[in-house]
Design an enzyme around this catalytic site. Structure first.
Site, PDB file in Angstrom:
ATOM      1  N   GLU A 122      50.000  -7.979   6.041  1.00  0.00           N
ATOM      2  CA  GLU A 122      50.429  -9.065   6.224  1.00  0.00           C
ATOM      3  C   GLU A 122      51.858  -8.809   5.712  1.00  0.00           C
ATOM      4  O   GLU A 122      52.777  -9.299   6.559  1.00  0.00           O
ATOM      5  CB  GLU A 122      49.681 -10.135   7.015  1.00  0.00           C
ATOM      6  CG  GLU A 122      48.160 -10.054   7.293  1.00  0.00           C
ATOM      7  CD  GLU A 122      48.251  -9.951   8.952  1.00  0.00           C
ATOM      8  OE1 GLU A 122      49.524  -9.840   9.722  1.00  0.00           O
ATOM      9  OE2 GLU A 122      47.520  -9.269   9.446  1.00  0.00           O
ATOM     10  N   ARG A 154      55.430  -8.896   8.331  1.00  0.00           N
ATOM     11  CA  ARG A 154      55.583 -10.165   8.728  1.00  0.00           C
ATOM     12  C   ARG A 154      56.794 -10.283   7.315  1.00  0.00           C
ATOM     13  O   ARG A 154      58.307 -10.349   7.750  1.00  0.00           O
ATOM     14  CB  ARG A 154      54.624 -11.602   8.558  1.00  0.00           C
ATOM     15  CG  ARG A 154      53.565 -11.117   9.427  1.00  0.00           C
ATOM     16  CD  ARG A 154      52.893 -12.013   9.549  1.00  0.00           C
ATOM     17  NE  ARG A 154      51.406 -12.458  10.386  1.00  0.00           N
ATOM     18  CZ  ARG A 154      51.136 -12.706  11.006  1.00  0.00           C
ATOM     19  NH1 ARG A 154      51.265 -14.054  11.410  1.00  0.00           N
ATOM     20  NH2 ARG A 154      49.474 -12.475  11.577  1.00  0.00           N
ATOM     21  N   ASP A 160      44.761   0.187  15.631  1.00  0.00           N
ATOM     22  CA  ASP A 160      45.075  -0.311  16.272  1.00  0.00           C
ATOM     23  C   ASP A 160      47.009   0.769  15.791  1.00  0.00           C
ATOM     24  O   ASP A 160      47.168   1.390  16.056  1.00  0.00           O
ATOM     25  CB  ASP A 160      45.931  -1.281  16.932  1.00  0.00           C
ATOM     26  CG  ASP A 160      45.437  -2.578  15.380  1.00  0.00           C
ATOM     27  OD1 ASP A 160      45.279  -1.721  14.557  1.00  0.00           O
ATOM     28  OD2 ASP A 160      45.485  -3.935  16.414  1.00  0.00           O
ATOM     29  N   GLU A 211      50.342  -8.447  22.649  1.00  0.00           N
ATOM     30  CA  GLU A 211      50.197  -7.267  22.864  1.00  0.00           C
ATOM     31  C   GLU A 211      50.459  -5.823  24.180  1.00  0.00           C
ATOM     32  O   GLU A 211      50.900  -5.737  24.556  1.00  0.00           O
ATOM     33  CB  GLU A 211      48.775  -6.707  22.237  1.00  0.00           C
ATOM     34  CG  GLU A 211      48.659  -5.900  21.264  1.00  0.00           C
ATOM     35  CD  GLU A 211      48.343  -8.043  20.171  1.00  0.00           C
ATOM     36  OE1 GLU A 211      47.743  -9.287  21.210  1.00  0.00           O
ATOM     37  OE2 GLU A 211      48.624  -8.049  18.647  1.00  0.00           O
TER      38      GLU A 211
HETATM   39  C1  DMJ Z   1      50.752  -8.770  15.021  1.00  0.00           C
HETATM   40  O1  DMJ Z   1      50.427  -9.483  13.394  1.00  0.00           O
HETATM   41  C2  DMJ Z   1      50.880  -7.563  14.807  1.00  0.00           C
HETATM   42  O2  DMJ Z   1      51.099  -6.745  15.474  1.00  0.00           O
HETATM   43  C3  DMJ Z   1      49.417  -7.201  14.495  1.00  0.00           C
HETATM   44  O3  DMJ Z   1      49.596  -5.100  14.202  1.00  0.00           O
HETATM   45  C4  DMJ Z   1      48.112  -6.819  14.739  1.00  0.00           C
HETATM   46  N1  DMJ Z   1      48.259  -7.433  15.571  1.00  0.00           N
HETATM   47  C5  DMJ Z   1      48.570  -9.357  15.451  1.00  0.00           C
HETATM   48  C6  DMJ Z   1      49.256 -10.739  16.356  1.00  0.00           C
HETATM   49  O4  DMJ Z   1      48.108  -9.866  17.671  1.00  0.00           O
END
Ligand code: DMJ
Length: 545
Positions: free
Chosen positions: A180, A184, A313, A449
C-alpha cells in the site's frame, strides 16, 4: 365563387393533410429547457431515451429522499453542473470535478494531515495498512487527480503540505504495508513528478522507497508484507498461510521500483523487483496457476488458493503493464503474462446458467468457489488494454470479447443492487446470479474497479454505454454515498435507506474520481499509448527510449 365538386374535394383533403402534418410536426420540434442538452442531432434518439430513464430515476430518488427525510436522514443537495447546455459530457466531467472538490474540501476542513476522513463524524481516520502514523495518505493519493482536473488552489495546498510535512522518518509509526505504501505513496509521488517535473516529489518518493528496503532482506528476495520503518524490522501477516507473502503484494512493485531507479539512477530499487521476477520465473506453478501465498524464507507456495480478485489481482495487471511501460521491449514478461492469463481463463472462467454472465471464480485447493469479487472487476480493463496492444487480430478480438463480457457482469452486479452500485463480492449459484449472499459481501467502500474497466472500454471501443454506466454511478454516489462532509462507504447495497461506514477512502480520489473524470474527458488527456496507470490509477509515462 363556387368550386366544382371535385375541386372542393381536393381542397378539403389538402386542408386536412396540412392540418395533420402541422399538428404532428409540433412533436418533432426541439424542446426547450433542460432538453437543450440533448438536441445535437446525432445524439438525440439515444440520449432522449437516457433522459426519459433518468427522469424515472430522479422521481424514484425524490421518493427515497422523502423517505430518508422522514427517517431523519437529511440528504445534501446534488451539485448542478457548472456548464449547462454546451456539451453534455463536458457538463458531466465538471460534475465529477465538483464532487472531487467537495470531498477534498471536507477532508481539508476536518482531517487535514490524517490519512483519511470520516465524513459523518468529521474527523480523521486511519486503517492498519498505514501503521499507526498520520502521513496524509489522502493528500498524496489525491494530488495527481487534483492536478489533472485543474484544481489549482487545492493542488497548491497539497504540494505545500507534502513539501513541509511528508516525512515517513518522522511520522510513520508501527508496521506499514509495503504494497500500500508503494502503490499509494511512491506511486502518487512518482506520477505527480511525471506530470509536473517537480523534483521535490521525486526526492520524497526515493526517501520512502529506501525505508521499505528492509522488507526485501529475505533468502528469496520475496519481500515481507509489513515493515516498521523506524526499527527496520519486517514480517508477514499472521493470517497469510503460515507467514507467507501475498502474490498481489510482492507482484505489484515493479512499475514503481523500476521508475524510481530510472529517475534517480539508483538501481537498488530495480534490482529488488528484478530478483522477485527471476524467482517467480523459475518456480513451478501448479497447473500453470500462481497460488496466492509464497513463503519468503523457504520459497515454497503456501496453501493452494487462486484468485484474480483480492490477493491476486494486480500481480497479473503488473505483468501486462510492465510490458507496456517498457515500450513492449520486455517480451519475456509478456510471455509470462500470456501464460498466466491462459491458465486463469482455462480454469477459473465460468458462465452463469440463466443470464449467461461470464465471471472469474476463486479456487481453494480442489474446491471452486463461484464468487467474483468487486476487486476482480479490474480485469475487464486489463484485458481491454491487452487487446488494444495485441498484433494478432484474433487474439485481440478474443481478449476484447472477454473484457466486454466481464464489464457486463460487473455492471449486472451494480444494477441488481438497490443503490445501483455493486457489492464487495457477488455469487453465482442455482438461486442467485451476480448478487452478494452473506452480510460481509454486501458492502461498498467506494471501490473503483468496475468504473476502471468501463473507462478502458470506453477509450478502446467508444461505445456510449460505458459512459452511461459511469454516469449512473455518479448519480448513485450523489444519492447514496454523499453525506454532509464528503463521501462514505455503504454497509449494504441492497438495503434502503442506506447505512454508512463513515470512511472516505483515499482511493476515492486516486481512482474512482479520476476514472470518472477521464471517461467524460477527451482521449488526449493521458492517452493510453503514452501513459500506464499503476494499480492505484497513478499514471506513469511509457518509456519510449
Ligand atoms: C486500490 O488500492 C488498488 O487498486 C489495489 O490494487 C486494490 N484495490 C484498491 C481499491 O479498491
Amino acid at each position: 365563387m363556387g368550386l366544382k365538386m371535385n375541386e372542393r374535394f381536393i381542397a378539403v383533403i389538402s386542408v386536412f393533410i396540412l392540418a395533420t402534418v402541422s399538428f404532428f410536426s409540433l412533436f418533432l420540434l426541439p424542446s426547450t429547457g433542460s432538453d437543450e442538452l440533448f438536441n445535437r442531432e446525432h445524439i438525440v434518439p439515444r440520449v432522449r431515451d437516457v433522459y426519459a430513464r433518468r427522469q424515472v430515476l430522479e422521481q424514484q430518488a425524490a421518493e427515497l429522499r422523502r423517505k430518508a427525510e422522514e427517517a431523519g436522514i437529511v440528504a445534501p443537495p446534488i451539485p448542478r453542473p457548472e456548464v449547462a447546455g454546451s456539451d453534455y459530457n463536458e457538463a458531466r466531467r465538471v460534475t465529477v470535478k465538483q464532487m472531487t472538490k467537495f470531498a477534498w474540501d471536507s477532508y481539508r476542513r476536518h482531517a487535514w494531515g490524517s490519512n483519511e476522513l470520516r465524513p459523518i463524524s468529521k474527523r480523521g481516520h486511519s486503517s492498519s495498512i498505514f501503521g499507526m502514523g498520520e502521513m496524509g495518505a489522502t493528500i498524496v493519493d489525491a494530488i495527481d487527480t487534483l492536478w489533472i482536473m485543474g484544481l489549482k488552489e487545492e493542488y497548491a495546498k497539497a504540494r505545500n503540505w507534502i513539501q513541509h510535512n511528508l516525512d515517513f522518518a518522522l511520522t510513520a509509526k508501527g508496521d506499514l504495508s509495503v504494497f500500500e505504501t508503494n502503490i499509494r505513496f511512491i506511486g502518487g509521488l512518482l506520477s505527480i513528478y511525471a506530470l509536473t517535473s517537480d523534483k521535490m516529489y521525486l526526492v520524497k518518493a526515493e526517501a520512502i522507497g529506501k525505508l521499505l528496503l528492509p522488507a526485501f532482506d529475505t533468502p528469496t528476495g520475496i519481500p515481507y508484507a509489513l515493515v516498521n520503518v523506524i526499527t527496520g524490522s519486517a514480517k508477514n501477516y499472521g493470517w497469510a498461510s503460515g507467514g507467507c507473502s501475498i502474490l498481489s503484494e510482492f507482484g505489484s512493485l515493479q512499475l514503481e521500483f523500476d521508475y524510481l531507479s530510472v529517475l534517480t539512477g539508483n538501481n537498488i530499487f530495480s534490482n529488488k523487483v528484478q530478483r522477485i521476477r527471476n524467482f517467480l520465473s523459475e518456480i513451478e506453478k501448479p497447473n500453470g496457476l500462481y497460488p496466492l501465498y509464497l513463503h519468503p524464507k523457504t520459497g515454497k507456495w503456501g496453501s493452494v488458493s487462486h484468485s484474480i480478485g483480492g490477493l491476486g489481482d494486480s500481480f497479473y495487471e503488473y505483468l501486462l503493464k510492465h510490458w507496456l511501460i517498457t515500450g513492449k521491449k520486455d517480451t519475456h514478461v509478456k510471455d509470462e503474462y500470456d501464460a498466466a492469463v491462459f491458465a486463469v481463463e482455462r480454469r477459473m472462467l465460468f458462465e452463469s446458467k440463466q443470464s449467461k454472465l461470464w465471471y472469474f471464480a476463486n479456487i481453494h485447493g480442489t474446491r471452486i468457489e463461484h464468487k467474483m469479487e468487486h476487486l476482480a472487476c479490474f480485469s475487464g480493463g486489463m484485458f481491454a488494454l491487452q487487446s488494444a496492444n495485441e498484433v494478432n487480430s484474433t487474439v485481440a478480438a478474443h481478449y476484447l470479447e472477454l473484457a466486454e463480457k466481464l464489464a457486463h457482469t460487473c455492471h449486472e452486479s451494480y444494477v441488481r443492487s438497490a443503490i445501483g452500485i455493486g457489492p464487495e463480492a457477488f455469487r453465482f449459484t442455482s438461486d442467485v446470479e451476480a448478487k452478494a449472499v452473506s452480510v460481509n459481501e454486501k458492502y461498498y467502500i467506494l471501490r473503483p474497479e468496475a468504473v476502471e474497466t468501463w473507462f478502458y472500454l470506453w477509450r478502446i471501443t467508444k461505445q456510449e454505454k460505458y459512459r452511461e454506466w459511469a454516469w449512473d454511478v455518479v448519480m448513485a454516489l450523489e444519492k447514496y454515498a454523499r453525506v454532509e462532509a464528503g463521501y462514505s462507504g455503504i454497509l449494504d447495497v441492497y438495503s434502503l435507506p442506506v447505512n454508512h461506514d463513515d470512511v472516505q477512502q483515499s482511493f476515492l480520489f486516486a481512482e474512482l474520481f479520476k476514472y470518472l473524470y477521464l471517461i467524460f474527458a477527451d482521449d488526449s488527456i493521458l492517452p493510453l499509448d503514452r501513459w500506464v496507470f499503476n494499480t492505484e490509477a497513478h499514471p506513469f509515462p511509457v518509456r519510449m527510449q
